[in-house]
Design a protein around this motif. Structure first.
Motif, PDB file in Angstrom:
ATOM      1  N   TRP A  94       0.822  -1.215   0.000  1.00  0.00           N
ATOM      2  CA  TRP A  94       0.000   0.000   0.000  1.00  0.00           C
ATOM      3  C   TRP A  94       0.850   1.256   0.000  1.00  0.00           C
ATOM      4  O   TRP A  94       0.637   2.185  -0.774  1.00  0.00           O
ATOM      5  CB  TRP A  94      -0.925  -0.015   1.212  1.00  0.00           C
ATOM      6  CG  TRP A  94      -1.729   1.236   1.331  1.00  0.00           C
ATOM      7  CD1 TRP A  94      -1.415   2.368   2.015  1.00  0.00           C
ATOM      8  CD2 TRP A  94      -2.990   1.508   0.701  1.00  0.00           C
ATOM      9  NE1 TRP A  94      -2.386   3.315   1.863  1.00  0.00           N
ATOM     10  CE2 TRP A  94      -3.363   2.809   1.075  1.00  0.00           C
ATOM     11  CE3 TRP A  94      -3.824   0.777  -0.123  1.00  0.00           C
ATOM     12  CZ2 TRP A  94      -4.546   3.391   0.650  1.00  0.00           C
ATOM     13  CZ3 TRP A  94      -5.012   1.359  -0.548  1.00  0.00           C
ATOM     14  CH2 TRP A  94      -5.364   2.646  -0.165  1.00  0.00           C
ATOM     15  N   LYS A 117     -12.709  -0.475  -8.427  1.00  0.00           N
ATOM     16  CA  LYS A 117     -12.335  -0.182  -7.047  1.00  0.00           C
ATOM     17  C   LYS A 117     -10.820  -0.144  -6.882  1.00  0.00           C
ATOM     18  O   LYS A 117     -10.282   0.683  -6.131  1.00  0.00           O
ATOM     19  CB  LYS A 117     -12.951  -1.213  -6.103  1.00  0.00           C
ATOM     20  CG  LYS A 117     -12.612  -0.975  -4.635  1.00  0.00           C
ATOM     21  CD  LYS A 117     -13.293  -1.969  -3.717  1.00  0.00           C
ATOM     22  CE  LYS A 117     -12.687  -3.362  -3.850  1.00  0.00           C
ATOM     23  NZ  LYS A 117     -13.212  -4.287  -2.816  1.00  0.00           N
ATOM     24  N   GLU A 146      -8.428   2.607  -5.086  1.00  0.00           N
ATOM     25  CA  GLU A 146      -7.490   2.234  -4.040  1.00  0.00           C
ATOM     26  C   GLU A 146      -6.085   2.726  -4.379  1.00  0.00           C
ATOM     27  O   GLU A 146      -5.377   3.276  -3.522  1.00  0.00           O
ATOM     28  CB  GLU A 146      -7.486   0.715  -3.859  1.00  0.00           C
ATOM     29  CG  GLU A 146      -6.592   0.233  -2.727  1.00  0.00           C
ATOM     30  CD  GLU A 146      -6.670  -1.269  -2.562  1.00  0.00           C
ATOM     31  OE1 GLU A 146      -6.851  -1.732  -1.424  1.00  0.00           O
ATOM     32  OE2 GLU A 146      -6.549  -1.983  -3.575  1.00  0.00           O
ATOM     33  N   VAL A 193      -5.927   6.569  -3.876  1.00  0.00           N
ATOM     34  CA  VAL A 193      -5.815   6.953  -2.468  1.00  0.00           C
ATOM     35  C   VAL A 193      -4.403   6.676  -1.958  1.00  0.00           C
ATOM     36  O   VAL A 193      -3.827   7.467  -1.206  1.00  0.00           O
ATOM     37  CB  VAL A 193      -6.869   6.214  -1.615  1.00  0.00           C
ATOM     38  CG1 VAL A 193      -6.671   6.516  -0.129  1.00  0.00           C
ATOM     39  CG2 VAL A 193      -8.273   6.624  -2.040  1.00  0.00           C
ATOM     40  N   VAL A 243      -9.468  12.169  -6.278  1.00  0.00           N
ATOM     41  CA  VAL A 243     -10.156  11.000  -5.723  1.00  0.00           C
ATOM     42  C   VAL A 243     -11.612  11.335  -5.418  1.00  0.00           C
ATOM     43  O   VAL A 243     -12.538  10.582  -5.763  1.00  0.00           O
ATOM     44  CB  VAL A 243      -9.444  10.506  -4.444  1.00  0.00           C
ATOM     45  CG1 VAL A 243     -10.298   9.477  -3.707  1.00  0.00           C
ATOM     46  CG2 VAL A 243      -8.080   9.912  -4.792  1.00  0.00           C
ATOM     47  N   ALA A 285     -14.104   9.088  -7.662  1.00  0.00           N
ATOM     48  CA  ALA A 285     -14.467   7.818  -7.013  1.00  0.00           C
ATOM     49  C   ALA A 285     -15.969   7.524  -7.017  1.00  0.00           C
ATOM     50  O   ALA A 285     -16.363   6.363  -7.208  1.00  0.00           O
ATOM     51  CB  ALA A 285     -13.927   7.788  -5.590  1.00  0.00           C
ATOM     52  N   GLU A 311     -17.303   1.128   1.307  1.00  0.00           N
ATOM     53  CA  GLU A 311     -15.901   1.238   0.906  1.00  0.00           C
ATOM     54  C   GLU A 311     -15.625   2.609   0.300  1.00  0.00           C
ATOM     55  O   GLU A 311     -14.582   3.218   0.556  1.00  0.00           O
ATOM     56  CB  GLU A 311     -15.566   0.131  -0.091  1.00  0.00           C
ATOM     57  CG  GLU A 311     -15.620  -1.266   0.497  1.00  0.00           C
ATOM     58  CD  GLU A 311     -15.464  -2.354  -0.541  1.00  0.00           C
ATOM     59  OE1 GLU A 311     -14.761  -3.340  -0.260  1.00  0.00           O
ATOM     60  OE2 GLU A 311     -16.044  -2.210  -1.646  1.00  0.00           O
ATOM     61  N   TYR A 346     -12.882   5.538   1.653  1.00  0.00           N
ATOM     62  CA  TYR A 346     -11.881   6.204   0.823  1.00  0.00           C
ATOM     63  C   TYR A 346     -12.101   7.722   0.827  1.00  0.00           C
ATOM     64  O   TYR A 346     -11.142   8.506   0.851  1.00  0.00           O
ATOM     65  CB  TYR A 346     -11.932   5.670  -0.603  1.00  0.00           C
ATOM     66  CG  TYR A 346     -11.403   4.266  -0.770  1.00  0.00           C
ATOM     67  CD1 TYR A 346     -10.230   3.850  -0.136  1.00  0.00           C
ATOM     68  CD2 TYR A 346     -12.068   3.343  -1.583  1.00  0.00           C
ATOM     69  CE1 TYR A 346      -9.751   2.565  -0.300  1.00  0.00           C
ATOM     70  CE2 TYR A 346     -11.583   2.053  -1.746  1.00  0.00           C
ATOM     71  CZ  TYR A 346     -10.422   1.664  -1.099  1.00  0.00           C
ATOM     72  OH  TYR A 346      -9.946   0.384  -1.265  1.00  0.00           O
ATOM     73  N   GLN A 347     -13.365   8.135   0.773  1.00  0.00           N
ATOM     74  CA  GLN A 347     -13.650   9.567   0.824  1.00  0.00           C
ATOM     75  C   GLN A 347     -13.165  10.178   2.137  1.00  0.00           C
ATOM     76  O   GLN A 347     -12.617  11.285   2.154  1.00  0.00           O
ATOM     77  CB  GLN A 347     -15.151   9.804   0.642  1.00  0.00           C
ATOM     78  CG  GLN A 347     -15.657   9.530  -0.763  1.00  0.00           C
ATOM     79  CD  GLN A 347     -17.176   9.598  -0.858  1.00  0.00           C
ATOM     80  OE1 GLN A 347     -17.892   9.128   0.031  1.00  0.00           O
ATOM     81  NE2 GLN A 347     -17.672  10.179  -1.951  1.00  0.00           N
ATOM     82  N   GLU A 353     -10.671   9.215   3.930  1.00  0.00           N
ATOM     83  CA  GLU A 353      -9.217   9.342   3.871  1.00  0.00           C
ATOM     84  C   GLU A 353      -8.815  10.581   3.068  1.00  0.00           C
ATOM     85  O   GLU A 353      -7.963  11.368   3.504  1.00  0.00           O
ATOM     86  CB  GLU A 353      -8.603   8.088   3.268  1.00  0.00           C
ATOM     87  CG  GLU A 353      -8.715   6.855   4.158  1.00  0.00           C
ATOM     88  CD  GLU A 353      -8.070   5.631   3.529  1.00  0.00           C
ATOM     89  OE1 GLU A 353      -6.852   5.451   3.723  1.00  0.00           O
ATOM     90  OE2 GLU A 353      -8.789   4.872   2.836  1.00  0.00           O
ATOM     91  N   ARG A 357      -2.856   4.821   8.024  1.00  0.00           N
ATOM     92  CA  ARG A 357      -3.940   5.351   7.213  1.00  0.00           C
ATOM     93  C   ARG A 357      -4.921   6.083   8.120  1.00  0.00           C
ATOM     94  O   ARG A 357      -4.895   5.935   9.336  1.00  0.00           O
ATOM     95  CB  ARG A 357      -4.637   4.224   6.445  1.00  0.00           C
ATOM     96  CG  ARG A 357      -3.752   3.573   5.399  1.00  0.00           C
ATOM     97  CD  ARG A 357      -4.412   2.386   4.730  1.00  0.00           C
ATOM     98  NE  ARG A 357      -5.614   2.745   3.963  1.00  0.00           N
ATOM     99  CZ  ARG A 357      -6.331   1.885   3.251  1.00  0.00           C
ATOM    100  NH1 ARG A 357      -5.977   0.596   3.222  1.00  0.00           N
ATOM    101  NH2 ARG A 357      -7.387   2.284   2.576  1.00  0.00           N
TER     102      ARG A 357
END
Length: 512
Positions: A20, A38, A42, A45, A112, A116, A130, A134-135, A137, A209
């Motif tokens: 990651w 997706k 990922e 991000v 993003v 996204a 999910e 991500y949003q 983050e 994260r």
């Protein structure tokens, strides 16, 4: 500002969770067929985090929050830009007034957030929960970036739009810094309950994260900056009381090794993840004397023995720097060495070993939560909640002074708002030496109380004792002087930008 208009640099595909933080952005423009699944989101991000690890970004986290503070002096060999900062001689040509690395991260986050949602609509394997994670983050990382910019420059260009090419206007005027923070807080408040993950499947991701507690810690910090004390306290309490992702202070014997050596400790909330594949060269260059990319920018610690910041029993002075001496250069120890675990209270030089290149960089840990809450408790009314504040300060102070036993700080010795305010202020300096927080602590106090001359003469001037004090005071005599100027190259490109009034001298900037 035109430099902000950069492509979102993404590497596609992850084969494991361990990769990651090893994502290395590519330099080409994002293709039209990138945002399909997706895994693309990922990867995007991951690029936001990866941009935080770049040396030019890391340099700014240290220079903006630490080099300008009263913690450090010029070391063995520093660049001209660092030297001018350390001698209160900053102008708009200084390289560290460039904000491009921070806006790069912001642009990745904005992209993003724009792209996204459509991916989630088209990819049946991409669940709504999910997407929200991500949003969260991207929103939190973007807010953290703007928070650094506002505390460094005050008013800066603010946008939530992404820039992929020149089709969008890049001429953006500055927005009032306080308005930026308020808008970001409103956005964070709207997602703080049900967007971010509480934990991830492994410790490295949980600490590296954005989690709920990382988001709440940032919000607490931003509330403290805006003097919204009850909200700051509420966030700090929420972090301590929420059972998922439990946090606890490392014991005295393990504190330095676990927090600054091994990393991702039991008290860590959010830290930037470095390893042998993505080395933290900047910390070694600025704090160490080996292991960096070059032999320049070695900083020296202030001689704190002269200013009696530490009690003789406080082991943090050994963890942070190589003691007090008459030498012109006092090497910084934090991050670049760590203390081996010990059952005793005595600390010696032989207890430390070098920790080259792989040090994580801590943004928030539990100690910060305790001391942010303590500060808010002291400031929220004239009397302050002094009893609770001293209990919170004692968490870190007792750990650092094991030979004194618990409860060595007595309320009777800090029984006024001003005495407790100074205790919290000094304890933050002791606990977070060289962690990139001190200058922002000083600036927050000046903004709040307006006692600029007192703070400058009591704290900042001591790093300039070899210079003419009257000259230094003229360079630090207004609040605007405590912020950095807008870089002259940005002023040339973006005609809507205005220079910080303190630095806006006639003929200083050539706009042609």
């Amino acid at each position: 500002m035109k430099k902000i208009i950069c492509a979102l640099c993404i590497a596609c595909g992850l084969s494991s969770c361990e990769e990651w933080f090893d994502i290395k952005p590519q330099t080409e423009l994002v293709s039209n067929d990138f945002w399909q699944s997706k895994s693309d989101v990922e990867s995007a991000v991951a690029a936001c985090y990866r941009a935080f690890l770049e040396p030019d970004m890391m340099e700014r986290l240290i220079v903006w929050g630490e080099v300008r503070s009263d913690n450090v002096l010029t070391g063995l060999n520093v660049s001209n830009d660092i030297y001018y900062i350390l001698t209160a001689n900053v102008d708009a040509s200084n390289g560290y007034t460039k904000w491009e690395p921070v806006y790069r991260v912001i642009n990745y986050c904005n992209t993003v957030l724009e792209k996204a949602p459509a991916v989630q609509q088209s990819d049946p394997n991409f669940k709504a929960g999910e997407l929200r994670a991500y949003q969260a983050e991207a929103i939190t990382l973007r807010a953290l970036c703007y928070f650094y910019l506002v505390r460094t420059f005050k008013d800066v260009p603010f946008t939530t739009l992404s820039y992929k090419d020149d089709t969008r206007p890049f001429q953006l005027a500055q927005t009032d810094g306080d308005d930026i923070i308020d808008e970001l807080l409103g956005e964070l408040e709207s997602i703080s309950d049900n967007y971010a993950k509480a934990v991830y499947s492994n410790t490295g991701d949980t600490k590296g994260r954005i989690t709920q507690k990382a988001m709440w810690a940032l919000m607490a910090d931003m509330y403290l900056w805006r003097n919204e004390y009850d909200k700051c306290i509420g966030m700090c309490e929420r972090i301590q009381q929420t059972q998922s992702n439990p946090l606890q202070l490392e014991p005295s014997t393990r504190y330095n090794q676990q927090v600054f050596g091994a990393g991702n400790s039991s008290e860590s909330i959010f830290e930037l993840q470095f390893d042998t594949y993505t080395p933290n060269y900047v910390v070694n260059e600025m704090y160490g004397t080996t292991g960096g990319r070059s032999s320049v920018n070695h900083l020296s610690s202030l001689d704190f023995g002269e200013y009696q910041l530490f009690d003789g029993s406080d082991i943090r002075q050994y963890d942070a720097f190589y003691g007090s001496s008459s030498a012109a250069f006092i090497p910084i120890r934090k991050y670049v060495t760590y203390r081996l675990e010990s059952s005793g209270n005595q600390v010696s030089a032989s207890d430390y070993i070098v920790n080259q290149n792989t040090q994580d960089w801590i943004i928030y840990r539990l100690a910060d939560v305790y001391l942010m809450e303590a500060e808010a408790l002291v400031e929220r009314n004239a009397g302050g909640d002094l009893e609770k504040a001293i209990r919170l300060v004692s968490n870190t102070y007792d750990r650092a002074n094991p030979s004194r036993g618990t409860g060595s700080l007595k309320l009777q010795n800090y029984n006024s708002q001003e005495l407790m305010r100074n205790l919290v202020f000094d304890e933050r300096q002791r606990e977070f030496l060289f962690e990139g927080k001190r200058y922002f602590d000083i600036l927050r106090r000046v903004r709040r109380h307006g006692d600029l001359n007192n703070i400058v003469s009591t704290y900042l001037l001591r790093k300039y004792e070899s210079q003419d004090q009257a000259t230094v005071m003229t360079r630090l005599n207004t609040l605007n002087a405590l912020y950095l100027p807008v870089n002259r190259d940005e002023l040339k490109v973006n005609k809507l930008l205005k220079q910080n009034p303190f630095y806006a001298t006639t003929g200083d900037i050539d706009r042609n």
